[in-house]
Design a protein around this motif. Structure first.
Motif, mmCIF file in Angstrom:
data_model
loop_
_atom_site.group_PDB
_atom_site.id
_atom_site.type_symbol
_atom_site.label_atom_id
_atom_site.label_comp_id
_atom_site.label_asym_id
_atom_site.label_seq_id
_atom_site.Cartn_x
_atom_site.Cartn_y
_atom_site.Cartn_z
ATOM 1 N N UNK A 10 18.073 19.232 -3.404
ATOM 2 C CA UNK A 10 17.960 19.295 -1.938
ATOM 3 C C UNK A 10 16.577 18.858 -1.473
ATOM 4 N N UNK A 11 15.566 19.302 -2.188
ATOM 5 C CA UNK A 11 14.198 18.901 -1.835
ATOM 6 C C UNK A 11 14.038 17.394 -2.001
ATOM 7 N N UNK A 12 14.588 16.849 -3.080
ATOM 8 C CA UNK A 12 14.504 15.398 -3.304
ATOM 9 C C UNK A 12 15.201 14.631 -2.186
ATOM 10 N N UNK A 13 16.347 15.125 -1.749
ATOM 11 C CA UNK A 13 17.082 14.480 -0.652
ATOM 12 C C UNK A 13 16.266 14.545 0.642
ATOM 13 N N UNK A 14 15.694 15.720 0.921
ATOM 14 C CA UNK A 14 14.881 15.882 2.135
ATOM 15 C C UNK A 14 13.674 14.955 2.102
ATOM 16 N N UNK A 15 13.020 14.875 0.943
ATOM 17 C CA UNK A 15 11.841 14.031 0.804
ATOM 18 C C UNK A 15 12.207 12.550 0.989
ATOM 19 N N UNK A 16 13.305 12.126 0.376
ATOM 20 C CA UNK A 16 13.737 10.731 0.501
ATOM 21 C C UNK A 16 14.094 10.397 1.947
ATOM 22 N N UNK A 19 10.824 10.089 3.869
ATOM 23 C CA UNK A 19 10.099 8.860 3.545
ATOM 24 C C UNK A 19 10.808 7.610 4.045
ATOM 25 N N UNK A 20 12.111 7.577 3.904
ATOM 26 C CA UNK A 20 12.868 6.359 4.227
ATOM 27 C C UNK A 20 13.224 6.250 5.702
ATOM 28 N N UNK A 21 13.673 7.359 6.278
ATOM 29 C CA UNK A 21 14.228 7.298 7.632
ATOM 30 C C UNK A 21 13.267 7.746 8.732
ATOM 31 N N UNK A 22 12.437 8.743 8.437
ATOM 32 C CA UNK A 22 11.605 9.308 9.503
ATOM 33 C C UNK A 22 10.187 8.729 9.561
ATOM 34 N N UNK A 23 9.529 8.613 8.428
ATOM 35 C CA UNK A 23 8.130 8.151 8.442
ATOM 36 C C UNK A 23 7.949 6.784 9.100
ATOM 37 N N UNK A 24 8.831 5.825 8.845
ATOM 38 C CA UNK A 24 8.648 4.516 9.493
ATOM 39 C C UNK A 24 8.694 4.579 11.016
ATOM 40 N N UNK A 25 9.300 5.620 11.574
ATOM 41 C CA UNK A 25 9.431 5.736 13.022
ATOM 42 C C UNK A 25 8.210 6.391 13.676
ATOM 43 N N UNK A 36 1.904 14.111 4.111
ATOM 44 C CA UNK A 36 1.486 15.380 3.506
ATOM 45 C C UNK A 36 2.706 16.251 3.221
ATOM 46 N N UNK A 37 3.650 16.286 4.148
ATOM 47 C CA UNK A 37 4.872 17.064 3.944
ATOM 48 C C UNK A 37 5.667 16.487 2.766
ATOM 49 N N UNK A 38 5.770 15.175 2.694
ATOM 50 C CA UNK A 38 6.494 14.535 1.587
ATOM 51 C C UNK A 38 5.847 14.884 0.246
ATOM 52 N N UNK A 39 4.538 14.878 0.214
ATOM 53 C CA UNK A 39 3.839 15.223 -1.032
ATOM 54 C C UNK A 39 4.071 16.682 -1.406
ATOM 55 N N UNK A 40 4.051 17.563 -0.427
ATOM 56 C CA UNK A 40 4.325 18.984 -0.686
ATOM 57 C C UNK A 40 5.745 19.155 -1.237
#
Length: 136
Positions: A10-16, A19-25, A36-40
């Motif tokens: 679940x954490x891996x899915x949330x992180x992906x 990184x993929x869908x939210x950060x670029x926006x 920082x959240x992705x790294x955590x």
């Protein structure tokens, strides 16, 4: 028995997703917070996947350092107490100079640093930065 996906998955899915869908926006400043959240999340995923194996490994190394047979404890609280006791002993011994001319205490610290980096920032180990400290 737990259902799938596991907590680590679940954490891996949330992180992906982050990184993929939210950060670029995100604009630059909030993007830094998102990274920082992705790294955590990465660290949490590695810690969950490892379980208490790193703690047991540290306990075994400290036991070997002091010639103590360490119990295989199932209780995580007891494991933590035993680790705290031996780490306090090690800290006191290092401060008192008991390992002068004997690299065992420092070798344990180097090994523990590598183990912690494997969870918190494995890229440093992959780049060989941690190994440079031993070659100096």
């Amino acid at each position: 028995m737990r259902d799938r996906p596991t907590a680590a998955e679940l954490i891996a899915i949330a992180r992906a997703t982050l990184a993929t869908d939210l950060l670029p926006l995100l604009p630059a400043e909030p993007r830094v917070l998102g990274l920082m959240v992705a790294r955590a999340l990465d660290i949490a995923e590695r810690e969950i996947s490892a379980g208490d194996a790193p703690l047991r490994s540290e306990l075994a190394r400290l036991g070997a350092l002091y010639g103590e047979s360490v119990l295989i404890v199932a209780d995580s609280e007891m494991l933590g107490r035993e680790l705290s006791r031996l780490n306090r002993r090690l800290a006191g011994d290092l401060r008192a100079g008991r390992f002068k001319g004997d690299r065992r205490g420092w070798s344990h610290l180097l090994e523990e640093t590598r183990a912690r980096l494997a969870e918190s920032n494995p890229k440093i180990l992959d780049e060989g930065v941690a190994g440079q400290a031993t070659s100096r």
